[in-house]
Design a protein around this motif. Structure first.
Motif, short mmCIF file in Angstrom:
data_model
loop_
_atom_site.label_atom_id
_atom_site.label_comp_id
_atom_site.label_asym_id
_atom_site.label_seq_id
_atom_site.Cartn_x
_atom_site.Cartn_y
_atom_site.Cartn_z
N MET A 1 0.84 -1.19 0.00
CA MET A 1 0.00 0.00 0.00
C MET A 1 0.88 1.25 0.00
SD MET A 1 -1.03 2.44 2.49
CE MET A 1 -1.09 1.57 4.05
N MET A 2 0.55 2.19 -0.88
CA MET A 2 1.32 3.42 -0.96
C MET A 2 0.63 4.55 -0.21
SD MET A 2 2.93 3.65 -4.79
CE MET A 2 3.62 2.20 -5.61
N LEU A 3 1.43 5.48 0.25
CA LEU A 3 0.94 6.68 0.91
C LEU A 3 1.27 7.86 0.02
CD1 LEU A 3 -0.08 8.44 3.26
CD2 LEU A 3 2.21 8.20 4.29
N VAL A 4 0.26 8.67 -0.28
CA VAL A 4 0.45 9.84 -1.14
C VAL A 4 0.14 11.10 -0.34
CG1 VAL A 4 -0.27 11.05 -3.23
CG2 VAL A 4 -0.17 8.55 -3.21
N PHE A 5 1.12 12.00 -0.28
CA PHE A 5 0.85 13.32 0.28
C PHE A 5 0.36 14.21 -0.84
CE2 PHE A 5 3.52 11.69 3.66
CZ PHE A 5 2.92 12.24 4.80
N GLY A 6 -0.81 14.83 -0.62
CA GLY A 6 -1.49 15.57 -1.66
C GLY A 6 -2.80 14.88 -1.96
N SER A 7 -3.83 15.68 -2.21
CA SER A 7 -5.14 15.08 -2.41
C SER A 7 -5.87 15.63 -3.62
CB SER A 7 -6.01 15.29 -1.16
OG SER A 7 -7.30 14.77 -1.32
N SER A 8 -5.80 16.94 -3.81
CA SER A 8 -6.59 17.56 -4.87
C SER A 8 -5.76 18.24 -5.95
CB SER A 8 -7.54 18.60 -4.25
OG SER A 8 -6.81 19.59 -3.53
N GLY A 9 -4.45 18.20 -5.84
CA GLY A 9 -3.60 18.81 -6.85
C GLY A 9 -3.62 18.05 -8.15
N GLN A 10 -2.94 18.58 -9.15
CA GLN A 10 -2.97 17.97 -10.48
C GLN A 10 -2.44 16.53 -10.48
OE1 GLN A 10 -2.21 20.57 -14.03
NE2 GLN A 10 -1.16 21.84 -12.52
N VAL A 11 -1.25 16.33 -9.93
CA VAL A 11 -0.66 14.99 -9.94
C VAL A 11 -1.39 14.07 -8.96
CG1 VAL A 11 1.43 13.64 -9.55
CG2 VAL A 11 1.57 15.87 -10.70
N ALA A 12 -1.75 14.58 -7.79
CA ALA A 12 -2.45 13.76 -6.80
C ALA A 12 -3.78 13.26 -7.36
CB ALA A 12 -2.67 14.55 -5.52
N THR A 13 -4.48 14.10 -8.08
CA THR A 13 -5.76 13.69 -8.68
C THR A 13 -5.54 12.56 -9.68
OG1 THR A 13 -6.67 15.91 -8.40
CG2 THR A 13 -7.78 14.46 -9.97
N GLU A 43 4.48 6.60 10.17
CA GLU A 43 4.76 5.35 10.87
C GLU A 43 3.48 4.66 11.32
OE1 GLU A 43 7.69 5.86 13.90
OE2 GLU A 43 9.13 6.81 12.55
N GLU A 44 2.47 5.44 11.64
CA GLU A 44 1.19 4.84 12.04
C GLU A 44 0.53 4.14 10.85
OE1 GLU A 44 -3.15 6.18 13.91
OE2 GLU A 44 -1.45 7.57 13.94
N ILE A 45 0.65 4.71 9.67
CA ILE A 45 0.05 4.10 8.47
C ILE A 45 0.87 2.90 8.00
CG2 ILE A 45 -0.48 4.51 6.02
CD1 ILE A 45 -1.14 7.43 6.84
N GLY A 46 2.19 3.01 8.07
CA GLY A 46 3.07 1.92 7.68
C GLY A 46 3.00 1.55 6.22
N PRO A 47 3.19 2.50 5.32
CA PRO A 47 3.08 2.20 3.88
C PRO A 47 4.29 1.46 3.35
CG PRO A 47 3.83 4.44 4.19
CD PRO A 47 3.57 3.90 5.57
N ALA A 48 4.12 0.94 2.11
CA ALA A 48 5.24 0.28 1.43
C ALA A 48 6.09 1.29 0.67
CB ALA A 48 4.71 -0.77 0.46
N ALA A 49 5.53 2.46 0.40
CA ALA A 49 6.25 3.52 -0.30
C ALA A 49 5.50 4.83 -0.10
CB ALA A 49 6.38 3.21 -1.79
N ILE A 50 6.21 5.94 -0.27
CA ILE A 50 5.63 7.27 -0.14
C ILE A 50 5.81 8.02 -1.45
CG2 ILE A 50 5.69 9.49 1.08
CD1 ILE A 50 7.08 7.98 3.41
#
Length: 282
Positions: A1-13, A43-50
């Motif tokens: 599972m990946m973690l993405v910072f950003g939610s509504s920007g061009q790339v995040a969308t 660390e709480e989410i524990g993703p495989a990549a950011i």
């Protein structure tokens, strides 16, 4: 599972469409201006990549808000990098051609000397430096002239202006590679997965569209594909002063992308795809 910072920007969308199972953190879930809590969240989410698709991108406003831009573009990515190092996971971070001074006409290689012209570029460069110092497995992906059907960007501005104008003066001495946000998103996903399998590929890379073009010619192609009758008059940068100085040369040497079997996107195809998403027909 990946973690993405950003939610509504061009790339995040665009990433949302490609990573339905990823965790996306926007401003409400993770305020990057309060960077001290970022490591704990990761660390709480524990993703495989950011993937960091969040940034302060208001280039002109950054001249007045450099402290805020520094928090989002440098201090927050530094905390992401430290957490990625503790968890031994890859971090993919999107950066910009604005870390260069735009001199000359040769494409900037990833190892070229940096010399940002303004606050935005300075804060993005500091973010890059913090990631290199803290994260052993990272990819800094510098890109340029991002456009999509989402958010605010040059293509959408041209379409809006074409509704009421039949003549525009547009800068013609700044040269770069317009880059579809969709292509950046695909590159980020592929790079993150590749780094997880082969950490030796860590480093700084460039990713921009082809062929290189001026803003004026970029506009002409947008109007041609959209069927808009707008005359574009070339002007020099000096005739369009802005609070932040723009690099004249935004050409990026992208040959190192071969490490991830990635090709540069054709921005003209990206324009066609974006216009289709917007429902614009010629």
């Amino acid at each position: 599972m990946m973690l993405v910072f950003g939610s509504s920007g061009q790339v995040a969308t665009e990433l949302r469409e490609r990573l339905p199972d990823a965790v996306f953190l926007g401003r409400e879930e993770a305020d990057l201006s309060v960077h001290t809590n970022i490591g704990g969240i990761i660390e709480e989410i524990g993703p495989a990549a950011i993937i960091n698709a969040a940034a302060y991108t208001a280039v002109d406003k950054a001249e007045e808000e450099e402290a805020l831009a520094l928090k989002l573009n440098a201090q927050a990515p530094a905390e992401m990098a430290k957490a990625a190092a503790r968890l031994s996971i890859p971090l993919v971070h999107i950066s910009t051609d604005y870390v260069f001074d735009g001199s000359g006409e040769t494409a900037f290689a990833p190892d070229a000397g940096t010399a940002p012209l303004g606050a935005y570029g300075r804060t993005k460069l500091k973010g890059e430096q913090a990631i290199v110092a803290a994260a052993p497995v990272y990819a800094i992906l510098r890109t340029s002239w991002v456009f999509s059907a989402h958010g605010a960007n040059f293509l959408k501005t041209m379409l809006r202006l074409s509704e009421t104008r039949d003549h525009l003066t547009i800068v013609a001495d700044q040269i770069g590679g317009p880059t579809p946000a969709s292509a950046i998103a695909e590159a980020c996903v592929k790079i993150a997965r590749s780094l997880a399998a082969d950490p030796s590929k860590a480093g700084t890379y460039h990713f921009s569209g082809v062929p290189e073009v001026s803003w004026a010619d970029f506009a002409r192609e947008i109007f041609r594909q959209a069927g808009r009758s707008v005359a574009v008059e070339d002007i020099p940068t000096s005739a369009y002063p802005t609070p932040a100085k723009r690099p004249l040369n935004s050409r990026l040497d992208c040959r190192s992308l071969a490490a991830f079997e990635l090709n540069r996107p054709d921005w003209k195809d990206g324009v066609a795809d974006t216009l289709a998403k917007l429902g614009v027909t010629s």
